[in-house]
Design an enzyme around this catalytic site. Sequence first.
Site, PDB file in Angstrom:
ATOM      1  N   TYR A 172       0.835  -1.203   0.000  1.00  0.00           N
ATOM      2  CA  TYR A 172       0.000   0.000   0.000  1.00  0.00           C
ATOM      3  C   TYR A 172       0.877   1.263   0.000  1.00  0.00           C
ATOM      4  O   TYR A 172       0.636   2.204  -0.760  1.00  0.00           O
ATOM      5  CB  TYR A 172      -0.974   0.016   1.197  1.00  0.00           C
ATOM      6  N   ARG A 219       2.143   8.266  12.949  1.00  0.00           N
ATOM      7  CA  ARG A 219       1.803   9.463  13.732  1.00  0.00           C
ATOM      8  C   ARG A 219       0.297   9.726  13.786  1.00  0.00           C
ATOM      9  O   ARG A 219      -0.236  10.162  14.801  1.00  0.00           O
ATOM     10  CB  ARG A 219       2.524  10.676  13.118  1.00  0.00           C
ATOM     11  N   ARG A 229     -10.890   5.017   9.899  1.00  0.00           N
ATOM     12  CA  ARG A 229      -9.907   4.391   9.017  1.00  0.00           C
ATOM     13  C   ARG A 229      -8.786   3.815   9.864  1.00  0.00           C
ATOM     14  O   ARG A 229      -8.630   4.166  11.026  1.00  0.00           O
ATOM     15  CB  ARG A 229      -9.250   5.453   8.108  1.00  0.00           C
ATOM     16  N   PHE A 289      15.383  19.490  -1.815  1.00  0.00           N
ATOM     17  CA  PHE A 289      14.021  18.997  -2.060  1.00  0.00           C
ATOM     18  C   PHE A 289      13.846  17.585  -1.512  1.00  0.00           C
ATOM     19  O   PHE A 289      12.809  17.252  -0.924  1.00  0.00           O
ATOM     20  CB  PHE A 289      13.757  19.042  -3.570  1.00  0.00           C
TER      21      PHE A 289
HETATM   22  C1  D61 Z   1      12.034  12.844  -2.591  1.00  0.00           C
HETATM   23  C2  D61 Z   1      11.290  13.979  -2.302  1.00  0.00           C
HETATM   24  C3  D61 Z   1       9.949  13.896  -2.046  1.00  0.00           C
HETATM   25  C4  D61 Z   1       9.319  12.652  -2.029  1.00  0.00           C
HETATM   26  C5  D61 Z   1      10.071  11.508  -2.319  1.00  0.00           C
HETATM   27  C6  D61 Z   1      11.437  11.624  -2.593  1.00  0.00           C
HETATM   28  C7  D61 Z   1       9.442  10.271  -2.321  1.00  0.00           C
HETATM   29  C8  D61 Z   1       8.112  10.191  -2.084  1.00  0.00           C
HETATM   30  C9  D61 Z   1       7.354  11.300  -1.793  1.00  0.00           C
HETATM   31  C10 D61 Z   1       7.948  12.534  -1.776  1.00  0.00           C
HETATM   32  C11 D61 Z   1       5.900  11.172  -1.546  1.00  0.00           C
HETATM   33  C12 D61 Z   1       5.615  11.127  -0.092  1.00  0.00           C
HETATM   34  C13 D61 Z   1       4.162  11.206   0.245  1.00  0.00           C
HETATM   35  C14 D61 Z   1       4.051  11.345   1.753  1.00  0.00           C
HETATM   36  C15 D61 Z   1       2.811  12.087   2.156  1.00  0.00           C
HETATM   37  N1  D61 Z   1       1.668  11.277   1.895  1.00  0.00           N
HETATM   38  C16 D61 Z   1       0.614  11.710   1.181  1.00  0.00           C
HETATM   39  O1  D61 Z   1       0.582  12.820   0.700  1.00  0.00           O
HETATM   40  C17 D61 Z   1      -0.508  10.724   1.022  1.00  0.00           C
HETATM   41  O2  D61 Z   1      -0.993  10.737  -0.293  1.00  0.00           O
HETATM   42  C18 D61 Z   1      -0.335   9.779  -1.115  1.00  0.00           C
HETATM   43  C19 D61 Z   1      -0.830   9.874  -2.566  1.00  0.00           C
HETATM   44  C20 D61 Z   1      -0.556  11.224  -3.222  1.00  0.00           C
HETATM   45  C21 D61 Z   1       0.902  11.545  -3.218  1.00  0.00           C
HETATM   46  C22 D61 Z   1       1.047  12.912  -3.749  1.00  0.00           C
HETATM   47  C23 D61 Z   1       2.446  13.479  -3.683  1.00  0.00           C
HETATM   48  C24 D61 Z   1       3.028  13.785  -2.469  1.00  0.00           C
HETATM   49  C25 D61 Z   1       4.254  14.405  -2.415  1.00  0.00           C
HETATM   50  C26 D61 Z   1       4.921  14.738  -3.600  1.00  0.00           C
HETATM   51  C27 D61 Z   1       4.315  14.424  -4.837  1.00  0.00           C
HETATM   52  C28 D61 Z   1       3.088  13.786  -4.865  1.00  0.00           C
HETATM   53  C29 D61 Z   1       4.965  14.794  -6.015  1.00  0.00           C
HETATM   54  C30 D61 Z   1       6.140  15.467  -5.987  1.00  0.00           C
HETATM   55  C31 D61 Z   1       6.742  15.787  -4.761  1.00  0.00           C
HETATM   56  C32 D61 Z   1       6.147  15.423  -3.577  1.00  0.00           C
HETATM   57  C33 D61 Z   1      -1.610  11.022   2.034  1.00  0.00           C
HETATM   58  O3  D61 Z   1      -2.184  12.274   1.774  1.00  0.00           O
HETATM   59  C34 D61 Z   1      -2.774  12.884   2.889  1.00  0.00           C
HETATM   60  C35 D61 Z   1      -3.436  14.152   2.422  1.00  0.00           C
HETATM   61  O4  D61 Z   1      -4.396  14.056   1.659  1.00  0.00           O
HETATM   62  O5  D61 Z   1      -2.975  15.233   2.795  1.00  0.00           O
HETATM   63  C36 D61 Z   1      -2.621   9.895   1.970  1.00  0.00           C
HETATM   64  O6  D61 Z   1      -3.738  10.083   1.541  1.00  0.00           O
HETATM   65  O7  D61 Z   1      -2.194   8.785   2.367  1.00  0.00           O
HETATM   66 MG    MG Z   2      -4.905   8.895   0.161  1.00  0.00          MG
END
Ligand code: D61
Ligand code: MG
Length: 411
Positions: A172, A219, A229, A289
């Site tokens: 997941y 967290r 959930r 970043f």
């Molecule tokens: C380097 C730098 C940034 C990074 C990386 C490596 C590797 C992975 C990530 C960022 C992504 C980390 C996501 C952690 C936060 N989780 C969420 O936002 C969940 O949503 C997941 C699906 C959508 C992901 C969208 C995303 C997030 C960060 C990004 C990106 C895309 C594109 C570019 C840069 C960063 C979480 O959301 C909660 C909410 O709605 O606020 C969930 O629903 O589980």
């Molecule tokens: Mg989600």
Amino acid sequence: MAFIDWVLHPTELWAAFWFFMRHAPPDEKTVKLQVSGDMKRCYDFLEMTSRSFAAVIQELNPKLRDGICLFYLVLRGLDTIEDDMTIPGARKRHLLETFHEIIYQKGWTFKESGPDEKDALLLVEFDIVINEFLRLPTEFQDVIADITRRMGAGMAKYTRARVESLEDYNEYCHYAAGLVGHGLSRLFAVSGLEDKSVGEQLELANSMGLFLQKTNITRDINEDVLDGRCFWPKAVWSKYADSEEHLIDRENRDKGMEALNEMCTNVLQHIPDVLEYLNQIQEPSVFRFCAIPQVMAIATIVLCYDNSRVLDGNVKIRKGEALKLISQATTLDNVKRTFYRYIEQLERKNQPDNPMHNQVAKIIDRTKKDIARTLKGGAPVDFTKEYLVLILFFFTITTFFYSYLTEKSSF
Ligand code: D61
Ligand code: MG
């Protein structure tokens, strides 16, 4: 109590002072002055939908900035559909599975979000995101569409399936965040700012996402259970509680804490991969970043470890602590020093009577050795506090001496 926090943490006050000196408001808005029309609106959406990623994306090298902003907005749109509990199952799965085609349909918008959906406006005006997506170089579009397709398919699967086993949990988190790591690494490589090999070491990229996503899931347990959930795998929580609600129940606090510590330990396993990934990154804006979210995550997971407040409600790192982390996430050596500091803090929290003690001690030991071995000057020591106390001391002495002199001469 904010004032007391600042007094008790002078190094954070120091970091905050320099942070606001460097990021004075007019400077902050420069990105939006440089871009025009629909892209400007996209940066508005970025600021509306992300507290944590808006600043780091805006400070990226211009070769990547718009592409990664749009990558974020496309996936945030997809995630807004995933998170919406008012969309019927079959309709939701169809949207998730076809979203990678939707991003090529000029004029597509979505007005069916539930009333509580915080990012609904993004989907209402999604045609703007699509317009700008279609202006990107095709190599960028290809990466974004490929990741969107795979993430959508994974999310569709988990609208039915629950996170039961540890394998499910890893899977997941791979769909929700590991794939973002894949996509970003490929975009870094395509842009020419990073070596081609960065776009190929995708196991490390996956770990970057898992470290962030698992930290959030660990967290946010209280909030998620209260919302009906739970992303903690059943294989873990069922050892300590009869139900998800029972997990955060005060009556069951001792067992709840054991579950929490097991979840924290799971997150910590990704630390070696995170440091190895950061080791490959060359370009300074790409480095910051990548590093800033990771140092925030280690601070958060160390704060959560053996902390009963996680089960009672929300825990967050202090504002000043966050500013200090951001200002120090500049080079690999500085990030290693930051990790070392938090690992030492974790070591102090890891008591021998904790059932996770030995497993956590192993991770601590390995990380400290890795860092001490590869860091110039060996294991780091942080003297910032001592310096500040010294400065304060001399300031006080000088002030007294000065007032003593001026008093004398006025007679
Ligand atoms: C380097 C730098 C940034 C990074 C990386 C490596 C590797 C992975 C990530 C960022 C992504 C980390 C996501 C952690 C936060 N989780 C969420 O936002 C969940 O949503 C997941 C699906 C959508 C992901 C969208 C995303 C997030 C960060 C990004 C990106 C895309 C594109 C570019 C840069 C960063 C979480 O959301 C909660 C909410 O709605 O606020 C969930 O629903 O589980
Ligand atoms: Mg989600």
